[in-house]
Scaffold this active site. Structure first.
Site, PDB file in Angstrom:
ATOM      1  N   MET A   5      63.929  42.992  36.732  1.00 32.59           N
ATOM      2  CA  MET A   5      64.918  44.065  36.716  1.00 32.59           C
ATOM      3  C   MET A   5      64.651  45.098  37.813  1.00 32.59           C
ATOM      4  O   MET A   5      63.609  45.096  38.453  1.00 32.59           O
ATOM      5  CB  MET A   5      64.927  44.745  35.348  1.00 32.59           C
ATOM      6  N   HIS A   6      65.633  45.947  38.016  1.00 32.28           N
ATOM      7  CA  HIS A   6      65.518  47.202  38.792  1.00 32.28           C
ATOM      8  C   HIS A   6      65.484  47.042  40.316  1.00 32.28           C
ATOM      9  O   HIS A   6      65.626  48.025  41.037  1.00 32.28           O
ATOM     10  CB  HIS A   6      64.278  48.009  38.389  1.00 32.28           C
ATOM     11  N   ASP A  64      65.246  39.985  32.695  1.00 34.73           N
ATOM     12  CA  ASP A  64      64.249  39.053  32.164  1.00 34.73           C
ATOM     13  C   ASP A  64      63.860  39.340  30.721  1.00 34.73           C
ATOM     14  O   ASP A  64      63.628  38.411  29.937  1.00 34.73           O
ATOM     15  CB  ASP A  64      63.013  39.007  33.061  1.00 34.73           C
TER      16      ASP A  64
END
Length: 491
Positions: free
Chosen positions: A77-78, A233
């Site tokens: 992520m991110h 995830d």
């Protein structure tokens, strides 16, 4: 059959399942992270596409992928993946564990006090929004050319289908989404000098975003099958373990450590550094505590002593020690929950001339478990006390580590089949649900049918004889951070 692709930090996994959700096979390809400066963490997006090609080529050696019916994605992520208007990558992706944007976080919360209420989350360096402010301030030429900001797995979706798309679970980690309303928020975007035109179209994780293009189909040697939006995830790992209803949760021991709890509404608690995100299925949300360094702590130490992780764990088991005076703070990349401190540093404390390698390894396993206990405490305070808790991730392969975590948390933990490939299985399940939903299936019925909990391999009950030892050591662990955090800032 259905393919789940999980784009992690250290590698990309591919898992095939059949129409009953049974795992048929898997493959993986490694990835490299670059750290050009302190607190920086970057990755070349073109390496993700090459890894995707390698994984599918390997699977084709064993399986007839002409039978493939759909693909789902899971991803770290991110990460900020910046594309120009022609879809070309402008710079390396700034990853989730990159800590360079601490100043931008402080500025955003100062300038936009509504940010916390709208996003339900604190501004932290790991999130995507402050990374874009950093780019604007430090790489203005790159920022000026940025037409689209994609999360890592969504770059793969773009390469596969040509669609600029994302799902709600992954988008929740940008700070540009209003998770309660499940939509991009113009005010939040303006804090990074962006607008909805720079954002991908949003979907539920099981929604089909497109079919593989003719080019990607030929390059990979697979049919032009549907691709679903997929999930971040952690949400994908939860789906892979059947964790889709309130009261259920997972602990993920990957590169980072995650304590994940499902909720039936958006329960924001940002002051306690609890993440409140959308789940990857309709009408579901989750809360999450995150420790930035989990299994990679053991990998880091293994590299230092020029030994393999399995060998270190084997020697610890042979040493047959259950306690050590050594304390380890696992803050190798700063820490998120509960400190939100990009400057937090890893430490060993309590060393003596009698300290040996087994002490060090045991302290690392305990330190990561204590960081998860930090997460558990803030989640309980935020209203999420999980009763059914499963373990996933590469680190969860260690029975010893699983037992230590059960001891420290004081909870019964379940290690289930496929726990080490949970996110990829979850991505494949989303593809299965999405394809059947497109054929006229009932979404809640499909979720109930396909998001079942895998069989339990081992149940770990906490060892109550060690409860006092862990309680005392956890107090030392917490005190050590408080006593040294000012030194980290000074250095």
């Amino acid at each position: 059959m259905y393919l789940g692709l999980d784009l992690g930090t250290s590698g990309l996994k591919g898992v095939l399942i059949d129409e009953q959700g049974r795992v048929l096979g898997q493959s993986s390809a490694s990835l490299v992270v670059t750290t050009p400066f302190s607190t920086w963490s970057e990755q070349d997006p073109t390496s993700w596409w090459q890894a995707c090609r390698d994984v599918i080529a390997d699977l084709k050696k064993t399986f007839d992928l002409s039978l493939l019916k759909g693909i789902g994605l899971s991803g770290q992520m991110h990460g900020a993946t910046l594309l120009d208007k022609k879809g070309q990558v402008l710079r390396p992706c700034i990853l989730w564990n990159d800590g360079r944007s601490q100043d931008q976080c402080l500025a955003m919360m100062d300038e936009f006090p509504e940010l916390i209420d709208k996003s339900g989350n604190l501004a932290m360096p790991g999130f995507t929004a402050p990374k874009l402010r950093w780019v604007k301030e430090n790489e203005p030429d790159v920022f000026a050319k940025t037409a689209f900001v994609l999360l890592p797995k969504d770059y793969l979706a773009y390469k596969l289908t040509g669609s600029i798309s994302s799902d709600y679970s992954d988008a929740s980690g940008t700070l540009w989404l209003n998770p309660s309303a499940r939509c991009w928020d113009e005010e939040l975007l303006s804090a990074s000098s962006l607008s909805k035109s720079n954002m991908p179209k949003l979907f539920e994780g099981c929604d089909v975003v497109g079919r593989l293009t003719e080019k990607s189909s030929k390059e990979l040697g697979v049919p032009q099958v549907p691709l679903v939006a997929g999930a971040g995830d952690n949400a994908a790992g939860a789906i892979g373990m059947g964790v889709v209803n309130s009261g259920q949760g997972i602990i993920s021991l990957g590169t980072s450590g995650v304590y994940f709890a499902v909720s039936d509404s958006h329960k924001a608690n940002p002051r306690n550094t609890v993440h409140a995100f959308c789940h990857a299925l309709p009408n579901r949300w989750h809360q999450m505590g995150v420790t930035l360094s989990a299994a990679n702590c053991l990998g880091w130490y293994a590299d230092l002593v020029d030994e393999s992780v399995p060998k270190l764990l084997e020697r610890l088991e042979q040493a047959n020690i259950l306690e050590t005076s050594v304390v380890f703070l696992p803050y190798l990349n700063g820490e998120r929950t509960p400190h939100n401190d990009a400057n937090a540093s890893g430490q060993f404390f309590g060393l003596s001339s009698n300290t040996n390698q087994a002490d060090m390894v045991l302290a690392i396993l305990e330190g990561v478990a204590f960081s998860l206990l930090d997460c558990q405490e803030v989640l309980i305070d935020a209203g999420s006390d999980v009763e059914n808790l499963s373990l996933i991730g590469g680190g969860a392969r260690s029975p010893l580590w699983r037992q230590i975590i059960a001891n420290v948390l004081g909870k019964t933990l379940f290690y289930r089949e496929g726990g080490e490939i949970g996110p990829a299985v979850g991505a494949a399940r989303l593809a299965l649900i999405g394809v059947e939903y497109n054929l006229g299936g009932n979404i809640e019925g499909l979720i109930e049918q396909h998001c079942y909990m895998p069989d339990v391999i081992v149940t770990h009950n906490p060892n109550l004889d060690l409860a006092e030892y862990y309680q005392n050591k956890f107090c030392t662990y917490k005190s050590l951070y408080q006593l040294t955090k000012s030194l980290n800032k000074e250095s």
